[in-house]
Design a protein around this motif. Structure first.
Motif, mmCIF file in Angstrom:
data_model
loop_
_atom_site.group_PDB
_atom_site.id
_atom_site.type_symbol
_atom_site.label_atom_id
_atom_site.label_comp_id
_atom_site.label_asym_id
_atom_site.label_seq_id
_atom_site.Cartn_x
_atom_site.Cartn_y
_atom_site.Cartn_z
ATOM 1 N N GLN A 1 -46.648 40.245 -63.134
ATOM 2 C CA GLN A 1 -45.571 39.329 -62.790
ATOM 3 C C GLN A 1 -44.699 39.898 -61.676
ATOM 4 O O GLN A 1 -44.274 39.173 -60.769
ATOM 5 N N VAL A 2 -44.445 41.208 -61.720
ATOM 6 C CA VAL A 2 -43.647 41.843 -60.667
ATOM 7 C C VAL A 2 -44.353 41.705 -59.320
ATOM 8 O O VAL A 2 -43.733 41.373 -58.294
ATOM 9 N N GLN A 3 -45.657 41.937 -59.296
ATOM 10 C CA GLN A 3 -46.416 41.819 -58.053
ATOM 11 C C GLN A 3 -46.419 40.378 -57.539
ATOM 12 O O GLN A 3 -46.280 40.125 -56.342
ATOM 13 N N LEU A 4 -46.582 39.431 -58.476
ATOM 14 C CA LEU A 4 -46.559 38.023 -58.075
ATOM 15 C C LEU A 4 -45.198 37.637 -57.515
ATOM 16 O O LEU A 4 -45.108 36.915 -56.512
ATOM 17 N N GLN A 5 -44.134 38.127 -58.146
ATOM 18 C CA GLN A 5 -42.795 37.789 -57.685
ATOM 19 C C GLN A 5 -42.531 38.363 -56.303
ATOM 20 O O GLN A 5 -41.890 37.726 -55.461
ATOM 21 N N GLU A 6 -43.020 39.585 -56.053
ATOM 22 C CA GLU A 6 -42.865 40.178 -54.726
ATOM 23 C C GLU A 6 -43.571 39.322 -53.677
ATOM 24 O O GLU A 6 -43.060 39.123 -52.567
ATOM 25 N N LEU A 7 -44.751 38.803 -54.026
ATOM 26 C CA LEU A 7 -45.490 37.940 -53.111
ATOM 27 C C LEU A 7 -44.709 36.662 -52.820
ATOM 28 O O LEU A 7 -44.593 36.217 -51.668
ATOM 29 N N LEU A 8 -44.136 36.071 -53.877
ATOM 30 C CA LEU A 8 -43.453 34.789 -53.738
ATOM 31 C C LEU A 8 -42.039 34.931 -53.189
ATOM 32 O O LEU A 8 -41.458 33.947 -52.724
ATOM 33 N N ASP A 9 -41.474 36.134 -53.240
ATOM 34 C CA ASP A 9 -40.150 36.354 -52.677
ATOM 35 C C ASP A 9 -40.189 36.446 -51.151
ATOM 36 O O ASP A 9 -39.148 36.379 -50.498
ATOM 37 N N ASP A 10 -41.370 36.617 -50.584
ATOM 38 C CA ASP A 10 -41.515 36.682 -49.130
ATOM 39 C C ASP A 10 -41.404 35.262 -48.567
ATOM 40 O O ASP A 10 -42.266 34.421 -48.825
ATOM 41 N N PRO A 11 -40.349 34.970 -47.807
ATOM 42 C CA PRO A 11 -40.158 33.608 -47.284
ATOM 43 C C PRO A 11 -41.340 33.088 -46.478
ATOM 44 O O PRO A 11 -41.590 31.876 -46.441
ATOM 45 N N SER A 12 -42.074 33.987 -45.850
ATOM 46 C CA SER A 12 -43.203 33.546 -45.023
ATOM 47 C C SER A 12 -44.344 32.979 -45.859
ATOM 48 O O SER A 12 -45.240 32.327 -45.330
#
Length: 264
Positions: free
Chosen positions: A222-233
């Motif tokens: 979940q942490v890895q997914l959130q990092e991916l989705l936190d990237d505005p690009s």
């Protein structure tokens, strides 16, 4: 199976008091109507009010707090009064930029005929009448009109959408939405295209330590997914869902060998 709050008579008494006070302040509402407003069953609400629930779940705590007017500052309230429960709250919910959707809208998220329309409105760039009509026909458009008429969704310049904050719902609602999403939106034919994933396994393990390690691995994912989705690009309007879940197949409670755990 919901995350339980530690056995604390103070929070149990506080929840019961809030319910009784709310009933006095709303004498024209029946117990059933109040339960619906809280997104709870009448029996659950009554059991909490009567003190029959010795260990409330975090979902029950939040429903009563939200229903009785603490929805705008739940974390602040818990921090000030019940820090151990606040810690549980932080473990269960992402509190960085998150607020709960309205309880009325959450009730409709539990409706299989409305949940997907609401998700389309609350994700990406929102939705439109044209998209809903194309995907769900006139019945779906009628459901959308109802949600707009009641003020559960808001339309601006032809777009039905949401504000900048991330929105969440209670655990029971999230469970239902995940179930509905798999039933209605998961497409087995896309497995060969590597466009989706569905993994499930039920297995016996030696002790609770293994179950906790499974949970830890999923939390890391979940942490890895959130990092991916936190990237505005990476944000756009291709709307997807994902879910992470694990739990025991049986409750860890003693049961009668003659009739099962639900027998008196």
């Amino acid at each position: 199976m919901e995350t339980a709050v530690s056995n604390n008579e103070t929070i149990v008494d506080a929840l019961a008091l809030r319910i009784r006070t709310y009933k006095k302040e709303h004498p024209n509402l029946s117990g059933a109507q109040i339960a619906r407003r809280f997104n709870m069953t009448s029996s659950s609400l009554n059991r909490i009010e009567n003190g029959d629930v010795r260990v409330p779940t975090i979902d029950q705590v939040l429903k009563v707090l939200r229903g009785t007017g603490a929805s705008g500052d739940i974390l602040k309230y818990l921090d000030a009064n019940y820090p151990s429960i606040a810690e549980t709250y932080r473990e269960v919910y992402d509190t960085r930029n998150t607020e709960f959707i309205s309880q009325d809208l959450e009730c409709h998220l539990n409706d299989k005929d409305k949940f997907l329309i609401i998700l389309l409105a609350l994700t990406g760039d929102g939705t439109t009448r044209e998209e809903v009509l194309c995907e769900f026909g006139r019945k779906g458009l009628s459901e959308l009109e109802y949600l707009l008429e009641k003020g559960h969704l808001v339309e601006e310049d032809g777009v039905i959408g949401k504000g900048p904050k991330s929105l969440t719902a209670g655990l029971e609602t999230l469970s239902n939405v995940l179930t509905y999403s798999i039933q209605e939106c998961y497409k087995p034919q896309n497995i060969l295209k590597k466009e989706n994933v569905l993994l499930y396994r039920a297995i016996g393990v030696r002790d609770g330590v293994v179950a906790k390690r499974i949970t830890a691995i999923l939390n890391d994912a979940q942490v890895q997914l959130q990092e991916l989705l936190d990237d505005p690009s990476n944000l756009g309007n291709h709307k997807v869902f994902y879910g992470l879940v694990t739990d025991s197949l049986l409750d860890d409670v003693p049961c009668s060998t003659e009739g099962g755990k639900y027998d008196a």
